[in-house]
Scaffold this motif. Sequence first.
Motif, PDB file in Angstrom:
ATOM      1  N   SER A 103       0.789  -1.063   0.068  1.00 31.83           N
ATOM      2  CA  SER A 103      -0.026  -0.012   0.031  1.00 31.83           C
ATOM      3  C   SER A 103       0.987   1.243   0.037  1.00 31.83           C
ATOM      4  O   SER A 103       1.899   1.032   0.709  1.00 31.83           O
ATOM      5  CB  SER A 103      -0.791   0.060   1.238  1.00 31.83           C
ATOM      6  OG  SER A 103      -1.860  -1.051   1.139  1.00 31.83           O
ATOM      7  N   PRO A 104       0.437   2.095  -0.710  1.00 28.58           N
ATOM      8  CA  PRO A 104       1.333   3.461  -0.453  1.00 28.58           C
ATOM      9  C   PRO A 104       1.342   4.024   0.736  1.00 28.58           C
ATOM     10  O   PRO A 104       0.494   3.883   1.566  1.00 28.58           O
ATOM     11  CB  PRO A 104       0.229   4.529  -1.481  1.00 28.58           C
ATOM     12  CG  PRO A 104      -0.522   3.870  -2.001  1.00 28.58           C
ATOM     13  CD  PRO A 104      -0.828   2.407  -1.428  1.00 28.58           C
ATOM     14  N   THR A 105       2.795   4.517   1.167  1.00 28.87           N
ATOM     15  CA  THR A 105       2.638   5.088   2.241  1.00 28.87           C
ATOM     16  C   THR A 105       2.055   6.212   2.559  1.00 28.87           C
ATOM     17  O   THR A 105       1.753   7.354   1.774  1.00 28.87           O
ATOM     18  CB  THR A 105       4.273   5.716   2.494  1.00 28.87           C
ATOM     19  OG1 THR A 105       5.169   4.541   2.248  1.00 28.87           O
ATOM     20  CG2 THR A 105       4.700   6.277   3.907  1.00 28.87           C
ATOM     21  N   PRO A 106       1.324   6.464   3.927  1.00 33.21           N
ATOM     22  CA  PRO A 106       0.075   7.670   3.799  1.00 33.21           C
ATOM     23  C   PRO A 106       0.922   8.914   3.926  1.00 33.21           C
ATOM     24  O   PRO A 106       2.142   8.916   4.434  1.00 33.21           O
ATOM     25  CB  PRO A 106      -0.386   7.243   5.307  1.00 33.21           C
ATOM     26  CG  PRO A 106       0.548   6.075   5.900  1.00 33.21           C
ATOM     27  CD  PRO A 106       1.191   5.338   4.773  1.00 33.21           C
ATOM     28  N   VAL A 107       0.384  10.072   3.598  1.00 37.69           N
ATOM     29  CA  VAL A 107       1.057  11.329   3.630  1.00 37.69           C
ATOM     30  C   VAL A 107       0.411  11.794   4.918  1.00 37.69           C
ATOM     31  O   VAL A 107      -0.750  11.773   5.363  1.00 37.69           O
ATOM     32  CB  VAL A 107       0.200  12.097   2.529  1.00 37.69           C
ATOM     33  CG1 VAL A 107       0.759  13.569   2.648  1.00 37.69           C
ATOM     34  CG2 VAL A 107       0.719  11.661   1.180  1.00 37.69           C
ATOM     35  N   VAL A 108       1.518  12.521   5.714  1.00 36.90           N
ATOM     36  CA  VAL A 108       1.170  12.982   6.943  1.00 36.90           C
ATOM     37  C   VAL A 108       1.147  14.511   6.602  1.00 36.90           C
ATOM     38  O   VAL A 108       1.967  15.095   5.873  1.00 36.90           O
ATOM     39  CB  VAL A 108       2.424  12.620   7.876  1.00 36.90           C
ATOM     40  CG1 VAL A 108       2.278  13.372   9.174  1.00 36.90           C
ATOM     41  CG2 VAL A 108       2.740  11.079   8.101  1.00 36.90           C
ATOM     42  N   ASP A 109      -0.188  15.113   7.237  1.00 41.57           N
ATOM     43  CA  ASP A 109      -0.165  16.450   7.202  1.00 41.57           C
ATOM     44  C   ASP A 109       0.885  17.110   7.974  1.00 41.57           C
ATOM     45  O   ASP A 109       1.397  16.791   8.882  1.00 41.57           O
ATOM     46  CB  ASP A 109      -1.714  16.774   7.713  1.00 41.57           C
ATOM     47  CG  ASP A 109      -2.682  16.225   6.807  1.00 41.57           C
ATOM     48  OD1 ASP A 109      -2.236  15.975   5.878  1.00 41.57           O
ATOM     49  OD2 ASP A 109      -3.885  16.146   7.540  1.00 41.57           O
ATOM     50  N   ALA A 110       1.437  18.366   7.296  1.00 41.02           N
ATOM     51  CA  ALA A 110       2.392  19.263   7.898  1.00 41.02           C
ATOM     52  C   ALA A 110       1.819  19.776   9.257  1.00 41.02           C
ATOM     53  O   ALA A 110       0.427  20.238   8.992  1.00 41.02           O
ATOM     54  CB  ALA A 110       2.910  20.306   7.054  1.00 41.02           C
ATOM     55  N   PRO A 111       2.558  20.059  10.308  1.00 33.72           N
ATOM     56  CA  PRO A 111       1.881  20.800  11.467  1.00 33.72           C
ATOM     57  C   PRO A 111       1.575  22.412  10.863  1.00 33.72           C
ATOM     58  O   PRO A 111       2.165  22.978  10.140  1.00 33.72           O
ATOM     59  CB  PRO A 111       2.822  20.683  12.417  1.00 33.72           C
ATOM     60  CG  PRO A 111       4.329  20.433  11.832  1.00 33.72           C
ATOM     61  CD  PRO A 111       3.922  19.667  10.657  1.00 33.72           C
ATOM     62  N   LEU A 112       0.335  22.852  11.744  1.00 32.22           N
ATOM     63  CA  LEU A 112       0.134  24.219  11.300  1.00 32.22           C
ATOM     64  C   LEU A 112       1.193  24.938  11.958  1.00 32.22           C
ATOM     65  O   LEU A 112       1.664  26.069  11.183  1.00 32.22           O
ATOM     66  CB  LEU A 112      -1.070  24.570  11.674  1.00 32.22           C
ATOM     67  CG  LEU A 112      -1.912  26.044  11.778  1.00 32.22           C
ATOM     68  CD1 LEU A 112      -1.932  26.134  10.152  1.00 32.22           C
ATOM     69  CD2 LEU A 112      -2.972  26.347  12.459  1.00 32.22           C
ATOM     70  N   ALA A 113       1.501  25.107  13.048  1.00 28.52           N
ATOM     71  CA  ALA A 113       2.459  25.854  13.802  1.00 28.52           C
ATOM     72  C   ALA A 113       3.960  25.152  13.554  1.00 28.52           C
ATOM     73  O   ALA A 113       4.016  23.919  13.394  1.00 28.52           O
ATOM     74  CB  ALA A 113       2.115  25.637  15.388  1.00 28.52           C
ATOM     75  N   ALA A 114       4.962  26.179  13.751  1.00 28.47           N
ATOM     76  CA  ALA A 114       6.219  25.843  13.628  1.00 28.47           C
ATOM     77  C   ALA A 114       6.622  25.464  12.289  1.00 28.47           C
ATOM     78  O   ALA A 114       7.702  24.508  11.928  1.00 28.47           O
ATOM     79  CB  ALA A 114       6.637  24.614  14.550  1.00 28.47           C
ATOM     80  N   THR A 115       6.008  25.536  11.230  1.00 28.95           N
ATOM     81  CA  THR A 115       6.088  25.129   9.877  1.00 28.95           C
ATOM     82  C   THR A 115       6.341  26.554   8.948  1.00 28.95           C
ATOM     83  O   THR A 115       5.491  27.408   9.143  1.00 28.95           O
ATOM     84  CB  THR A 115       5.213  24.488   9.011  1.00 28.95           C
ATOM     85  OG1 THR A 115       4.943  23.008   9.815  1.00 28.95           O
ATOM     86  CG2 THR A 115       5.347  24.158   7.775  1.00 28.95           C
ATOM     87  N   THR A 116       7.408  26.617   8.135  1.00 24.91           N
ATOM     88  CA  THR A 116       7.726  27.875   7.277  1.00 24.91           C
ATOM     89  C   THR A 116       6.865  27.589   6.014  1.00 24.91           C
ATOM     90  O   THR A 116       6.901  26.432   5.585  1.00 24.91           O
ATOM     91  CB  THR A 116       8.824  27.986   6.928  1.00 24.91           C
ATOM     92  OG1 THR A 116       9.647  28.317   8.044  1.00 24.91           O
ATOM     93  CG2 THR A 116       9.182  29.146   5.973  1.00 24.91           C
ATOM     94  N   TRP A 117       5.666  28.356   5.800  1.00 19.52           N
ATOM     95  CA  TRP A 117       4.647  28.234   4.902  1.00 19.52           C
ATOM     96  C   TRP A 117       5.143  29.233   3.528  1.00 19.52           C
ATOM     97  O   TRP A 117       5.291  30.345   4.029  1.00 19.52           O
ATOM     98  CB  TRP A 117       3.343  28.433   5.530  1.00 19.52           C
ATOM     99  CG  TRP A 117       2.760  27.449   6.136  1.00 19.52           C
ATOM    100  CD1 TRP A 117       2.737  27.496   7.591  1.00 19.52           C
ATOM    101  CD2 TRP A 117       2.557  26.088   5.980  1.00 19.52           C
ATOM    102  NE1 TRP A 117       2.269  26.599   8.092  1.00 19.52           N
ATOM    103  CE2 TRP A 117       1.953  25.444   7.110  1.00 19.52           C
ATOM    104  CE3 TRP A 117       2.063  25.646   4.767  1.00 19.52           C
ATOM    105  CZ2 TRP A 117       1.656  24.329   7.258  1.00 19.52           C
ATOM    106  CZ3 TRP A 117       1.779  24.162   4.982  1.00 19.52           C
ATOM    107  CH2 TRP A 117       1.513  23.562   6.098  1.00 19.52           C
TER     108      TRP A 117
END
Length: 158
Positions: free
Chosen positions: A39-53
């Motif tokens: 099965s494809p490796t699940p995509v993990v959502d980036a955290p809202l805080a402490a991420t440079t967007w």
Amino acid sequence: MRTLRNLASGLALAAALALTGCAGGASPDTALTPDGPGSPTPVVDAPLAATTWTVTGVDGAPAPAGRARFTLAPDGGASGNLGCNRFTAPGGVTGPLLTLGPISSTRMACEGPVGDLERALSALLGGGPLTWKVEGETLTLTGSDGRKITAEAASAAE
């Protein structure tokens, strides 16, 4: 003599099994997952805080590449670059809502597409509560009027 022959046979069998296991290993894209092997490796959502967007679009129009970036603090405050000027704003996150207080920024004169981007981001970020949603590496901020900011999580190399 018989013990040595059995030991040699056992070692040969163990080596053959080890080599077979190495040849059929899962690739990073098809790792073992709760859905089973392959099965494809699940995509993990980036955290809202402490991420440079990095802002990629405003209202569906592409943003000048890499010009506007921001980071949200754990308390919901934001800081970064609106395209030309640096900014900071106090804020808070309550469930799916992000609310930023007054935006403080440097005051360089910005013209052209970068100035347009900066004005649009300032209006959206300072215009009241935004609904936020992270899917994989993409953040979407939506104002109460339906206007949107899309941003991508910066890679570790950035």
